[in-house]
Design an enzyme around this catalytic site. Structure first.
Site, PDB file in Angstrom:
ATOM      1  CE1 TYR A 110      -4.158 -54.619  -5.689  1.00 64.42           C
ATOM      2  CE2 TYR A 110      -6.427 -55.540  -5.368  1.00 64.42           C
ATOM      3  CZ  TYR A 110      -5.458 -54.898  -4.801  1.00 64.42           C
ATOM      4  OH  TYR A 110      -5.383 -53.985  -3.944  1.00 64.42           O
ATOM      5  CB  ILE A 139      -4.017 -44.867   2.811  1.00 64.77           C
ATOM      6  CG1 ILE A 139      -3.093 -46.095   1.893  1.00 64.77           C
ATOM      7  CG2 ILE A 139      -5.300 -44.767   2.251  1.00 64.77           C
ATOM      8  CD1 ILE A 139      -3.726 -47.418   2.298  1.00 64.77           C
TER       9      ILE A 139
END
Length: 332
Positions: A193, A28
């Site tokens: 994460y 992205i």
């Protein structure tokens, strides 16, 4: 294909504006750069691998967005340059920030896009847990070091400058484990994460608050969830350790966005005229949305700021003092 993917609606041209994007050689980040370059911006690809960054720059110049006839793409494209940035190394972060601050006349928009996801246990060059070090601490320092240039740009510009932090809806399952930030007592790749992605949202909230409290206007800060996207970010899911996560993503596969769709909320935060009136918020599908309760905890955001300042070695936890000392000492 994701059936409910919203697109950035802004038709703004960006001629004369300089935009720095981390991790822009793939995924992205690359699609974000493609759009902004075609709008006429000067785009700095800050990437770890210069060969891949240079290849991405050539691709951006040759291949237009999927709908090149849109109004914002009509006109001359901008420029693309590359700069080495390894978020695993604070020395590299400092060198890149110094290079950009001394060679670029302005930085109108900073997009902290680079990231890693659910990787095996490891540490950065400076001894930080890899995901927190890369996804949060590296970007935290990079932002602080570029902030004097962004402030300088804003004062000389009619535009609202912006800092965009790409987070994830995974932050909703995260918490900041202040008693074990680096996972030394126990390590779980998914928890590490989600902690790093929560840190992105808390950093956005706290930076927006401190800019306001120090009367530093014209700089807005955003965090966002780009969507569930098929990209290189999930490369570690192929390892046996993460079979459960792979199964989860296989169920979601009919709804996974492509990278161009995944870039839309980043683009919205970076260029949308309405978003120029907003700061410190969290976005999903090109609209502000409420993040997790942990992400709205101001005490937690302030404590994370203080811890981050210590870990990356900044001279003060006061924003104005950081800006002053960075200008005089760190980038000389």
């Amino acid at each position: 294909m994701w059936p409910f993917s919203r697109s950035c609606q802004s038709k703004a041209r960006l001629v004369g504006r300089t935009i720095v994007i981390t991790g822009a050689n793939t995924g992205i980040g690359k699609e974000t750069a493609r759009d902004l370059y075609r709008r006429g911006a000067r785009v700095v690809l800050a990437c770890r691998d210069l060969a891949k960054a240079n290849a991405a720059a050539e691709d951006l110049k040759k291949v237009p967005p999927s709908k090149p006839d849109r109004e914002q793409f009509i006109g001359e494209p901008g420029e693309v340059v590359v700069c080495k940035l390894d978020l695993n190394s604070l020395a590299s972060v400092k060198e890149c920030a110094k290079h950009i601050s001394t060679t670029e006349s302005a930085v109108h928009i900073l997009i902290n896009n680079a990231g890693i996801m659910m990787c095996p246990k490891g540490t950065t060059e400076d001894g930080f847990e890899t995901q927190l070090g890369t996804n949060h601490l590296g970007h935290f320092l990079f932002t602080m070091l570029l902030l004097p240039k962004i402030i300088q740009t804003q004062k000389a510009s009619e535009f609202c400058c912006r800092i965009v932090n790409v987070s994830s809806m995974a932050h909703e399952g995260g918490d900041i484990r202040f008693d074990d930030l680096m996972g030394e007592k126990s390590y779980n790749a998914i928890s590490a994460y989600t902690q790093s992605k929560l840190a992105n949202v808390l950093f956005t909230r706290e930076l927006a608050r401190r800019l306001k409290d120090d009367n530093i206007g014209g700089i807005n800060v955003y965090s966002l969830h780009p969507g569930v996207i098929k990209s290189e970010l999930g490369r570690h899911l192929n390892e046996g350790l993460f079979r459960g996560a792979r199964f989860f993503f296989s169920i979601l596969s009919p709804f996974i966005k492509n990278v161009e769709q995944g870039a839309q909320t980043t683009l919205h935060c970076a260029v949308d005229e309405g978003a120029a009136k907003e700061t410190g918020l969290y976005y999903r599908e090109c609209s502000p949305t409420k993040p997790s309760s942990n992400a709205q905890d101001d005490a937690k955001a302030a404590r994370l700021w203080d811890e981050s300042v210590k870990l990356v070695g900044l001279p003060s936890n006061n924003l104005s003092e950081i800006v002053e000392k960075v200008s005089k000492e760190y980038l000389k």
